[in-house]
Write a protein that holds these residues in place. Structure first.
Motif, PDB file in Angstrom:
ATOM      1  N   VAL A 221       0.741  -1.156   0.088  1.00 22.96           N
ATOM      2  CA  VAL A 221      -0.045   0.106  -0.235  1.00 22.96           C
ATOM      3  C   VAL A 221       0.974   1.152  -0.044  1.00 22.96           C
ATOM      4  O   VAL A 221       1.663   1.578   1.057  1.00 22.96           O
ATOM      5  N   GLY A 222       0.716   2.121  -1.143  1.00 24.52           N
ATOM      6  CA  GLY A 222       1.453   3.220  -1.211  1.00 24.52           C
ATOM      7  C   GLY A 222       0.647   4.294  -1.331  1.00 24.52           C
ATOM      8  O   GLY A 222      -0.593   4.295  -1.474  1.00 24.52           O
ATOM      9  N   VAL A 223       1.135   5.563  -1.257  1.00 19.30           N
ATOM     10  CA  VAL A 223       0.495   7.028  -1.358  1.00 19.30           C
ATOM     11  C   VAL A 223       1.183   7.770  -2.144  1.00 19.30           C
ATOM     12  O   VAL A 223       2.370   7.825  -1.913  1.00 19.30           O
ATOM     13  N   LYS A 224       0.650   8.433  -3.164  1.00 22.24           N
ATOM     14  CA  LYS A 224       1.218   9.546  -4.000  1.00 22.24           C
ATOM     15  C   LYS A 224       0.697  10.746  -3.176  1.00 22.24           C
ATOM     16  O   LYS A 224      -0.466  11.004  -3.020  1.00 22.24           O
ATOM     17  N   LEU A 225       1.666  11.580  -3.075  1.00 18.81           N
ATOM     18  CA  LEU A 225       1.357  12.924  -2.382  1.00 18.81           C
ATOM     19  C   LEU A 225       2.116  14.137  -2.874  1.00 18.81           C
ATOM     20  O   LEU A 225       3.300  13.729  -3.260  1.00 18.81           O
ATOM     21  N   ASN A 226       1.521  15.205  -2.901  1.00 18.02           N
ATOM     22  CA  ASN A 226       2.426  16.449  -3.362  1.00 18.02           C
ATOM     23  C   ASN A 226       3.406  16.804  -2.510  1.00 18.02           C
ATOM     24  O   ASN A 226       3.033  16.820  -1.080  1.00 18.02           O
ATOM     25  N   SER A 227       4.591  17.130  -2.809  1.00 18.90           N
ATOM     26  CA  SER A 227       5.523  17.741  -1.755  1.00 18.90           C
ATOM     27  C   SER A 227       5.047  19.027  -1.516  1.00 18.90           C
ATOM     28  O   SER A 227       5.367  19.668  -0.634  1.00 18.90           O
ATOM     29  N   ALA A 228       4.347  19.537  -2.678  1.00 16.31           N
ATOM     30  CA  ALA A 228       3.655  20.868  -2.513  1.00 16.31           C
ATOM     31  C   ALA A 228       2.690  21.075  -3.621  1.00 16.31           C
ATOM     32  O   ALA A 228       3.011  20.429  -4.864  1.00 16.31           O
ATOM     33  N   VAL A 255       5.726   6.187   0.361  1.00 15.13           N
ATOM     34  CA  VAL A 255       5.230   7.480   0.002  1.00 15.13           C
ATOM     35  C   VAL A 255       5.684   8.032  -1.269  1.00 15.13           C
ATOM     36  O   VAL A 255       6.982   8.364  -1.122  1.00 15.13           O
ATOM     37  N   GLU A 256       5.132   8.246  -2.412  1.00 13.25           N
ATOM     38  CA  GLU A 256       5.678   8.945  -3.576  1.00 13.25           C
ATOM     39  C   GLU A 256       5.527  10.429  -3.651  1.00 13.25           C
ATOM     40  O   GLU A 256       4.224  11.082  -3.366  1.00 13.25           O
ATOM     41  N   LEU A 257       6.671  11.177  -3.770  1.00 14.60           N
ATOM     42  CA  LEU A 257       6.583  12.639  -3.911  1.00 14.60           C
ATOM     43  C   LEU A 257       6.587  13.185  -5.210  1.00 14.60           C
ATOM     44  O   LEU A 257       7.273  12.872  -5.995  1.00 14.60           O
ATOM     45  N   ASP A 285      14.765  19.100  -4.080  1.00 15.12           N
ATOM     46  CA  ASP A 285      14.930  20.109  -2.955  1.00 15.12           C
ATOM     47  C   ASP A 285      14.046  19.910  -2.012  1.00 15.12           C
ATOM     48  O   ASP A 285      14.506  19.766  -0.871  1.00 15.12           O
ATOM     49  N   LEU A 286      12.815  19.896  -2.334  1.00 19.20           N
ATOM     50  CA  LEU A 286      11.712  19.722  -1.139  1.00 19.20           C
ATOM     51  C   LEU A 286      12.069  18.192  -0.601  1.00 19.20           C
ATOM     52  O   LEU A 286      11.893  18.081   0.513  1.00 19.20           O
ATOM     53  N   ALA A 287      12.274  17.446  -1.299  1.00 16.58           N
ATOM     54  CA  ALA A 287      12.340  15.816  -0.942  1.00 16.58           C
ATOM     55  C   ALA A 287      13.641  15.730  -0.009  1.00 16.58           C
ATOM     56  O   ALA A 287      13.661  15.066   0.953  1.00 16.58           O
TER      57      ALA A 287
END
Length: 421
Positions: A221-228, A255-257, A285-287
């Motif tokens: 189970v993964g989640v794709k999430l905005n870093s921003a 979690v995929e950023l 840079d955010l990661a």
């Protein structure tokens, strides 16, 4: 060859990925009759499976037959036959790697003219300036509709496991429904799903819990999430850090950023506020900041095309390198890297000043490459973006006619409570 890129990655579910390279989700728009996977998708995924990635993640599969990102999208719900999905799973795993299904609900990001529903946390439409008419006007979801949506994600995940997939990725990025709930710019609710970040994250967290309860412990189970979101006042990196912390106790593997939405298409290198620029690894840079405190393995996607860049991503502490566009042009790129070779072709750049139109053209170019692969041909990355976009629009019109007929004649009607506005 000794390289961290080709070292295995063990996940908390017990799955072991053969290497640190993943094909990130790209919306294929290749559904056959009945919104099902067919020979074209199978051929595409066999080609990718032979290309050497440790993990393939499908383009978004819709959990709600009446809410699609586009008329050629695949739907897996309680009523869908499972055999086509089992064939898809077999094709995607034919190279020895793992296959996860990305599952999604578009929320307000539904093209205007589509039948069905356009839902959102609030009645805030997609703002694309003069292109805003591309999307329908959303209706704020009722608690009953929210509960039904949680159940839909769980049903799709359970059926994906039954079909032979190794995991699912819950899409909470790029401005789709779960991303809309997370965004303070879109979510104006004053009830249990609005206001604080904890409330805005409630739908995502409830879905993760429901999915985990429906699948086996060994299912990923993964989640794709905005870093921003790359919009002033929107979901930002600090919000992402907190949400990752909320996901950790719920049995999430990774979690995929990524970043952006149709309003600010940072995922194609064109954010509205210019805080990232068109280059490789758009969100690195955010990661780098998020990985310092993340209790979960992170996967980074966005513009990665060269092995040197992929190595830099892993060196930052990110666990998995995600690639999309690069694999639509060079489907065997991981095997090339293994042999110390690079891609010899690249997608023709879109330099149009209209960011919304340029983003649409870029996505049309990518889908053009996927269609060529699905028909047994090699990619042709030099295709002019205007031509790709025009061809895409024609295919969408034909697919819309098929989808309208299918939805009106072949699907069970939702309950009155579920459809109530």
């Amino acid at each position: 060859m000794t390289s961290e890129l080709f070292s295995p990655l063990s996940l908390r579910s017990g799955q072991v990925l053969g290497n640190r390279i993943a094909k990130a989700a790209m919306e294929e728009n290749l559904a056959d009759e009945g919104q099902l996977p067919g020979p074209r998708l199978l051929a595409l995924y066999r080609r990718w499976a032979a290309g050497g990635t440790g993990l393939l993640i499908t383009g978004n599969v819709m959990v709600h037959a009446e809410a699609l990102t586009g008329p050629a999208g695949v739907v897996l719900d309680e009523a869908a036959p499972l055999e086509p999905f089992a064939a898809w799973a077999e094709a995607g795993k034919s190279g020895g790697g793992a296959l996860w299904m990305q599952i999604n609900h578009p929320g307000r990001q539904v093209q205007s003219g589509m039948p069905g529903v356009v839902w959102g946390p609030s009645e805030v439409g997609v703002d694309l300036g003069r292109h805003s008419g591309r999307f329908g006007s959303p209706t704020a979801m009722t608690p009953e509709q929210i509960d039904a949506t949680v159940n839909r994600f769980a049903v799709t995940a359970r059926r994906a496991e039954e079909a032979g997939f190794d995991g699912v990725e819950i899409h909470a990025a790029h401005g789709y429904l779960l991303s809309q709930f997370l965004s303070p710019l879109v979510n104006k609710r004053t009830d249990a799903w609005g206001g604080s970040l904890e409330n805005r994250a409630r739908l995502l967290l409830d879905i993760v819990r429901a999915v985990r309860a429906e699948v086996s412990p060994s299912f990923g189970v993964g989640v794709k999430l905005n870093s921003a979101d790359f919009q002033r006042g929107g979901f930002d990196a600090d919000d992402a850090r907190q949400v990752i912390g909320m996901l950790e106790p719920l049995g999430v593997d990774l979690v995929e950023l990524s970043g952006g939405s149709y309003e600010s298409p940072a995922m194609t290198g064109r954010p509205a506020d210019e805080r990232t620029r068109t280059r490789e690894a758009y969100f690195l840079d955010l990661a780098k900041d998020l990985v310092k405190e993340s209790p979960l393995p992170l996967m980074l996607t966005g513009g990665i095309t060269r092995r040197e860049t992929a190595e830099q991503v892993l060196h930052s502490g990110v666990a998995l390198v995600g690639m999309g566009t690069a694999l639509s042009v060079t489907p065997d790129l991981p095997e090339r890297w293994r042999r110390d070779r690079e891609a010899d072709r690249h997608l023709r750049p879109v330099t149009w000043s209209d960011k919304a139109l340029a983003s649409a053209a870029t996505m049309a170019q990518v889908r053009h490459q996927m269609r060529r692969i699905a028909h047994g041909r090699d990619p042709r990355p030099g295709t002019h973006p205007a031509r790709a976009l025009l061809c895409e629009q024609g295919r969408q019109r034909r697919a819309l006619r098929r989808y309208r007929t299918w939805l009106s004649t072949s699907r069970p009607t939702d309950t009155a409570a579920d459809r109530a506005a």
